[in-house]
Design a protein around this motif. Structure first.
Motif, PDB file in Angstrom:
ATOM      1  N   ALA A 267       6.418  24.968  -7.018  1.00  0.00           N
ATOM      2  CA  ALA A 267       7.281  24.326  -8.023  1.00  0.00           C
ATOM      3  C   ALA A 267       8.686  24.932  -8.083  1.00  0.00           C
ATOM      4  CB  ALA A 267       6.612  24.354  -9.384  1.00  0.00           C
ATOM      5  N   PRO A 268       8.846  26.266  -8.054  1.00  0.00           N
ATOM      6  CA  PRO A 268      10.228  26.801  -8.083  1.00  0.00           C
ATOM      7  C   PRO A 268      11.053  26.414  -6.861  1.00  0.00           C
ATOM      8  CG  PRO A 268       8.680  28.499  -8.716  1.00  0.00           C
ATOM      9  CD  PRO A 268       7.871  27.334  -8.225  1.00  0.00           C
ATOM     10  N   ILE A 269      10.428  26.339  -5.701  1.00  0.00           N
ATOM     11  CA  ILE A 269      11.156  25.938  -4.495  1.00  0.00           C
ATOM     12  C   ILE A 269      11.574  24.475  -4.603  1.00  0.00           C
ATOM     13  CG2 ILE A 269      10.937  25.559  -2.004  1.00  0.00           C
ATOM     14  CD1 ILE A 269       9.048  28.012  -1.992  1.00  0.00           C
ATOM     15  N   ALA A 270      10.674  23.640  -5.081  1.00  0.00           N
ATOM     16  CA  ALA A 270      10.998  22.223  -5.247  1.00  0.00           C
ATOM     17  C   ALA A 270      12.091  22.037  -6.298  1.00  0.00           C
ATOM     18  CB  ALA A 270       9.750  21.444  -5.632  1.00  0.00           C
ATOM     19  N   TYR A 271      12.030  22.812  -7.371  1.00  0.00           N
ATOM     20  CA  TYR A 271      13.049  22.706  -8.410  1.00  0.00           C
ATOM     21  C   TYR A 271      14.415  23.137  -7.877  1.00  0.00           C
ATOM     22  CZ  TYR A 271      15.718  23.383 -12.633  1.00  0.00           C
ATOM     23  OH  TYR A 271      16.698  23.333 -13.575  1.00  0.00           O
ATOM     24  N   PHE A 272      14.441  24.196  -7.076  1.00  0.00           N
ATOM     25  CA  PHE A 272      15.700  24.655  -6.489  1.00  0.00           C
ATOM     26  C   PHE A 272      16.291  23.571  -5.593  1.00  0.00           C
ATOM     27  CE2 PHE A 272      18.082  26.811  -3.113  1.00  0.00           C
ATOM     28  CZ  PHE A 272      19.077  27.377  -3.885  1.00  0.00           C
ATOM     29  N   ALA A 273      15.469  22.938  -4.774  1.00  0.00           N
ATOM     30  CA  ALA A 273      15.961  21.859  -3.909  1.00  0.00           C
ATOM     31  C   ALA A 273      16.484  20.698  -4.741  1.00  0.00           C
ATOM     32  CB  ALA A 273      14.847  21.387  -2.984  1.00  0.00           C
ATOM     33  N   TYR A 274      15.793  20.351  -5.801  1.00  0.00           N
ATOM     34  CA  TYR A 274      16.229  19.261  -6.677  1.00  0.00           C
ATOM     35  C   TYR A 274      17.544  19.628  -7.369  1.00  0.00           C
ATOM     36  CZ  TYR A 274      16.027  15.615 -10.207  1.00  0.00           C
ATOM     37  OH  TYR A 274      16.322  14.549 -11.006  1.00  0.00           O
TER      38      TYR A 274
ATOM     39  N   VAL B  40      19.904  21.750  -6.287  1.00  0.00           N
ATOM     40  CA  VAL B  40      21.000  21.777  -5.310  1.00  0.00           C
ATOM     41  C   VAL B  40      21.439  20.364  -4.943  1.00  0.00           C
ATOM     42  CG1 VAL B  40      21.564  22.374  -2.922  1.00  0.00           C
ATOM     43  CG2 VAL B  40      20.439  24.033  -4.394  1.00  0.00           C
ATOM     44  N   THR B  41      20.487  19.463  -4.752  1.00  0.00           N
ATOM     45  CA  THR B  41      20.852  18.103  -4.360  1.00  0.00           C
ATOM     46  C   THR B  41      21.344  17.267  -5.533  1.00  0.00           C
ATOM     47  OG1 THR B  41      18.550  17.411  -4.576  1.00  0.00           O
ATOM     48  CG2 THR B  41      19.294  18.064  -2.397  1.00  0.00           C
ATOM     49  N   SER B  42      21.196  17.756  -6.746  1.00  0.00           N
ATOM     50  CA  SER B  42      21.683  17.032  -7.915  1.00  0.00           C
ATOM     51  C   SER B  42      23.181  17.216  -8.141  1.00  0.00           C
ATOM     52  CB  SER B  42      20.936  17.481  -9.167  1.00  0.00           C
ATOM     53  OG  SER B  42      19.601  17.063  -9.117  1.00  0.00           O
ATOM     54  N   PHE B  43      23.765  18.252  -7.573  1.00  0.00           N
ATOM     55  CA  PHE B  43      25.198  18.496  -7.775  1.00  0.00           C
ATOM     56  C   PHE B  43      26.068  17.319  -7.342  1.00  0.00           C
ATOM     57  CE2 PHE B  43      24.155  23.184  -7.749  1.00  0.00           C
ATOM     58  CZ  PHE B  43      24.401  23.343  -9.101  1.00  0.00           C
TER      59      PHE B  43
ATOM     60  N   LEU C   6      26.947   2.110  -8.722  1.00  0.00           N
ATOM     61  CA  LEU C   6      25.820   2.092  -7.792  1.00  0.00           C
ATOM     62  C   LEU C   6      24.941   3.328  -7.959  1.00  0.00           C
ATOM     63  CD1 LEU C   6      24.542   0.628  -5.334  1.00  0.00           C
ATOM     64  CD2 LEU C   6      25.943   2.099  -3.898  1.00  0.00           C
ATOM     65  N   VAL C   7      25.573   4.488  -8.087  1.00  0.00           N
ATOM     66  CA  VAL C   7      24.827   5.735  -8.285  1.00  0.00           C
ATOM     67  C   VAL C   7      24.128   5.730  -9.643  1.00  0.00           C
ATOM     68  CG1 VAL C   7      25.062   8.235  -8.543  1.00  0.00           C
ATOM     69  CG2 VAL C   7      26.228   7.068  -6.690  1.00  0.00           C
ATOM     70  N   ALA C   8      24.787   5.228 -10.665  1.00  0.00           N
ATOM     71  CA  ALA C   8      24.179   5.183 -12.003  1.00  0.00           C
ATOM     72  C   ALA C   8      22.952   4.282 -12.019  1.00  0.00           C
ATOM     73  CB  ALA C   8      25.198   4.704 -13.029  1.00  0.00           C
ATOM     74  N   GLN C   9      22.982   3.190 -11.281  1.00  0.00           N
ATOM     75  CA  GLN C   9      21.852   2.269 -11.238  1.00  0.00           C
ATOM     76  C   GLN C   9      20.676   2.843 -10.452  1.00  0.00           C
ATOM     77  OE1 GLN C   9      23.494  -1.241  -9.527  1.00  0.00           O
ATOM     78  NE2 GLN C   9      24.329  -1.999 -11.472  1.00  0.00           N
ATOM     79  N   ASN C  10      20.952   3.674  -9.467  1.00  0.00           N
ATOM     80  CA  ASN C  10      19.910   4.179  -8.567  1.00  0.00           C
ATOM     81  C   ASN C  10      19.829   5.696  -8.584  1.00  0.00           C
ATOM     82  OD1 ASN C  10      19.272   1.529  -7.346  1.00  0.00           O
ATOM     83  ND2 ASN C  10      21.406   1.668  -6.700  1.00  0.00           N
ATOM     84  N   GLU C  11      20.098   6.303  -9.715  1.00  0.00           N
ATOM     85  CA  GLU C  11      20.198   7.761  -9.801  1.00  0.00           C
ATOM     86  C   GLU C  11      18.910   8.470  -9.372  1.00  0.00           C
ATOM     87  OE1 GLU C  11      21.165  11.181 -13.133  1.00  0.00           O
ATOM     88  OE2 GLU C  11      21.373   9.077 -13.659  1.00  0.00           O
ATOM     89  N   THR C  12      17.781   8.043  -9.874  1.00  0.00           N
ATOM     90  CA  THR C  12      16.514   8.707  -9.555  1.00  0.00           C
ATOM     91  C   THR C  12      16.178   8.582  -8.081  1.00  0.00           C
ATOM     92  OG1 THR C  12      15.733   8.239 -11.783  1.00  0.00           O
ATOM     93  CG2 THR C  12      14.077   8.837 -10.155  1.00  0.00           C
ATOM     94  N   ALA C  13      16.352   7.408  -7.530  1.00  0.00           N
ATOM     95  CA  ALA C  13      16.047   7.202  -6.110  1.00  0.00           C
ATOM     96  C   ALA C  13      16.962   8.034  -5.223  1.00  0.00           C
ATOM     97  CB  ALA C  13      16.180   5.730  -5.757  1.00  0.00           C
ATOM     98  N   ILE C  14      18.237   8.125  -5.577  1.00  0.00           N
ATOM     99  CA  ILE C  14      19.186   8.914  -4.779  1.00  0.00           C
ATOM    100  C   ILE C  14      18.844  10.394  -4.849  1.00  0.00           C
ATOM    101  CG2 ILE C  14      21.602   9.647  -4.637  1.00  0.00           C
ATOM    102  CD1 ILE C  14      22.340   6.773  -5.491  1.00  0.00           C
TER     103      ILE C  14
ATOM    104  N   ASN D  35      15.857  11.752  -5.441  1.00  0.00           N
ATOM    105  CA  ASN D  35      14.621  11.982  -4.694  1.00  0.00           C
ATOM    106  C   ASN D  35      14.855  11.924  -3.196  1.00  0.00           C
ATOM    107  OD1 ASN D  35      13.171  12.331  -7.033  1.00  0.00           O
ATOM    108  ND2 ASN D  35      12.526  10.200  -7.140  1.00  0.00           N
ATOM    109  N   PHE D  36      15.675  10.972  -2.741  1.00  0.00           N
ATOM    110  CA  PHE D  36      15.988  10.890  -1.325  1.00  0.00           C
ATOM    111  C   PHE D  36      16.776  12.106  -0.861  1.00  0.00           C
ATOM    112  CE2 PHE D  36      18.777   9.471   2.162  1.00  0.00           C
ATOM    113  CZ  PHE D  36      17.790   9.206   3.101  1.00  0.00           C
ATOM    114  N   ALA D  37      17.684  12.576  -1.695  1.00  0.00           N
ATOM    115  CA  ALA D  37      18.496  13.741  -1.333  1.00  0.00           C
ATOM    116  C   ALA D  37      17.638  14.997  -1.201  1.00  0.00           C
ATOM    117  CB  ALA D  37      19.599  13.954  -2.357  1.00  0.00           C
ATOM    118  N   VAL D  38      16.554  15.094  -1.959  1.00  0.00           N
ATOM    119  CA  VAL D  38      15.651  16.243  -1.844  1.00  0.00           C
ATOM    120  C   VAL D  38      14.883  16.189  -0.527  1.00  0.00           C
ATOM    121  CG1 VAL D  38      13.561  17.288  -2.821  1.00  0.00           C
ATOM    122  CG2 VAL D  38      15.434  16.667  -4.308  1.00  0.00           C
ATOM    123  N   THR D  39      14.576  14.997  -0.052  1.00  0.00           N
ATOM    124  CA  THR D  39      13.794  14.889   1.184  1.00  0.00           C
ATOM    125  C   THR D  39      14.583  15.321   2.414  1.00  0.00           C
ATOM    126  OG1 THR D  39      14.379  12.572   1.575  1.00  0.00           O
ATOM    127  CG2 THR D  39      12.396  13.011   0.275  1.00  0.00           C
TER     128      THR D  39
END
Length: 80
Positions: free
Chosen positions: A13-20, A22-25, A51-59, A61-65
């Motif tokens: 979980a901490p590694i996943a949170y760190f990735a999330y 970093v990609t949220s910036f 566009l980003v506001a409409q698809n924020e969660t998907a973007i 999640n994709f950025a973490v992958t």
């Protein structure tokens, strides 16, 4: 099952949170920017902020992958 839960909460979980985090910036920077960027294609304009506001969660999640895929590929290529 308890041991797995402990390992998951202390290691995975901490590694996943760190990735999330970093990609949220970049997503947060776009959403909180003062101005909007527009891309025109075939006579139609696409506003990036909307566009980003409409698809924020998907973007997010994709950025973490993407880093996860890069690490996975690196580990498969790296000679052991």
């Amino acid at each position: 099952m308890f041991a797995y839960a402990i390992i998951h909460f202390l290691a995975i979980a901490p590694i996943a949170y760190f990735a999330y985090l970093v990609t949220s910036f970049p997503v947060d920077a776009i959403l909180n920017s003062g101005s909007d960027f527009e891309i025109g294609f075939d006579g139609q304009a696409i506003r990036i902020k909307a566009l980003v506001a409409q698809n924020e969660t998907a973007i997010r999640n994709f950025a973490v992958t993407l880093p996860a895929f890069a690490v996975s590929l690196f580990l498969k290529i790296w000679p052991c």
